[in-house]
Design an enzyme around this catalytic site. Structure first.
Site, PDB file in Angstrom:
ATOM      1  N   SER A 213       0.810  -1.220   0.000  1.00 21.32           N
ATOM      2  CA  SER A 213       0.000   0.000   0.000  1.00 21.32           C
ATOM      3  C   SER A 213       0.842   1.269   0.000  1.00 21.32           C
ATOM      4  CB  SER A 213      -0.931   0.013   1.212  1.00 21.32           C
ATOM      5  OG  SER A 213      -1.759  -1.121   1.213  1.00 21.32           O
ATOM      6  N   HIS A 268       1.144   4.650   4.418  1.00 23.57           N
ATOM      7  CA  HIS A 268       0.410   5.293   3.335  1.00 23.57           C
ATOM      8  C   HIS A 268       0.879   6.740   3.144  1.00 23.57           C
ATOM      9  CE1 HIS A 268      -3.197   2.341   3.958  1.00 23.57           C
ATOM     10  NE2 HIS A 268      -2.101   1.748   3.537  1.00 23.57           N
TER      11      HIS A 268
END
Length: 290
Positions: A213, A268
């Site tokens: 991610s 992230h």
């Protein structure tokens, strides 16, 4: 000279080169890591040449390129993009395959003995209960030359949906970057965004995290920033909005209530910022060369 694009070696650019000559465009085609890199002279010609190249690449006949080719037919779609395949983006494809194999071998994190070989530090060897302990653990791990641990958390996934979502997004964005900008830049971008995501995530929450991610957020930031100056990647504008909203939602207890697990928010955010930073460096280099 201004860099326009990196085109796979399998594409026959000779008719396009002759077309550039006929238009009086000063250009150079260099060979780099399995790609043909097109440079032109004249900032005012960047967009017209980019559009013409896009139309040429979209013509299914370009591999056999007829002698009579003069002006490509009108293309549909977004300038600067063609559908990449595994041969055009082998690194991106291999990274996704590696993540799938690791997910299978670790049974999505259930096989702890194998999983801890890939976490950023081994939690059975180092105390990680506080920030100070985590700094010491990371320093000690790197001192033991276990350098792979900085990157291998990217290969860990803890559910099939986690793997599928990351794999699809990485292929959609990463294959375009590798096919157009070259493998070297894609490898560098993955390294930068992986480190930019994994290290902050570990220091803030410990070693029990994983997934692509952070890299996905990084390539998203890079593509979004690149398109602001010169649209060349296929990139729905709403995608960045959705990604940022999801990032903000991850800071609330909502994701844990819905998914039963917390999100790697630092990975992230760190990946996104790292991708944007790499994009700024590339943009500055391109402007300097232009």
């Amino acid at each position: 000279m201004i860099r326009i694009a990196a085109i796979p070696e399998r594409v026959n650019l000779e008719p396009f080169r002759r077309w550039l000559d006929s238009q009086g465009v000063t250009h150079v085609i260099e060979h780099e890591e399995g790609h043909q890199v097109l440079f032109i002279k004249g900032e005012q010609l960047r967009q017209p040449v980019t559009d013409a190249l896009s139309r040429y690449l979209d013509d299914p006949r370009h591999a056999g390129a007829p002698e009579g080719f003069t002006k490509p037919r009108q293309r549909r779609g977004i300038p600067g993009h063609w559908q990449a395949g595994p041969k055009d983006a082998p690194f991106t494809f291999a990274l996704i395959v590696a993540a799938a194999l690791v997910a299978w071998m670790t049974a999505f994190g259930a096989r702890e003995q194998l999983m801890v070989l890939l976490t950023i530090v081994n939690p059975y060897e180092w105390p990680v209960a506080s920030f100070e302990y985590r700094v010491e653990a990371l320093t000690g791990t790197l001192g033991n030359l276990q350098l792979w641990r900085l990157l291998t958390p990217d290969l860990l996934h803890f559910s099939l949906m986690h793997l599928i979502f990351n794999g699809v997004m990485l292929w959609f964005l990463g294959s375009q970057i590798e096919a157009m900008d070259g493998r070297r830049h894609m490898v560098t971008l993955v390294l930068v965004t992986s480190l930019g995501g994994n290290i902050p995530q570990f220091l803030l929450s410990g070693p029990l995290f994983g997934g692509l991610s952070g890299v996905v957020y990084g390539v998203l930031g890079y593509v979004w920033l690149s398109n602001q100056r010169r649209p060349r990647f296929q990139f729905p504008p709403a995608l960045m909005t959705v990604a940022v909203v999801w990032l903000l939602i991850g800071l609330t207890p909502l994701t844990e209530a819905l998914l039963g697990a917390s999100m790697a928010n630092a990975a992230h955010l760190g990946g996104l910022l790292s991708g944007l930073a790499y994009g700024l460096v590339r943009l500055a280099n391109d402007m300097r060369r232009g």
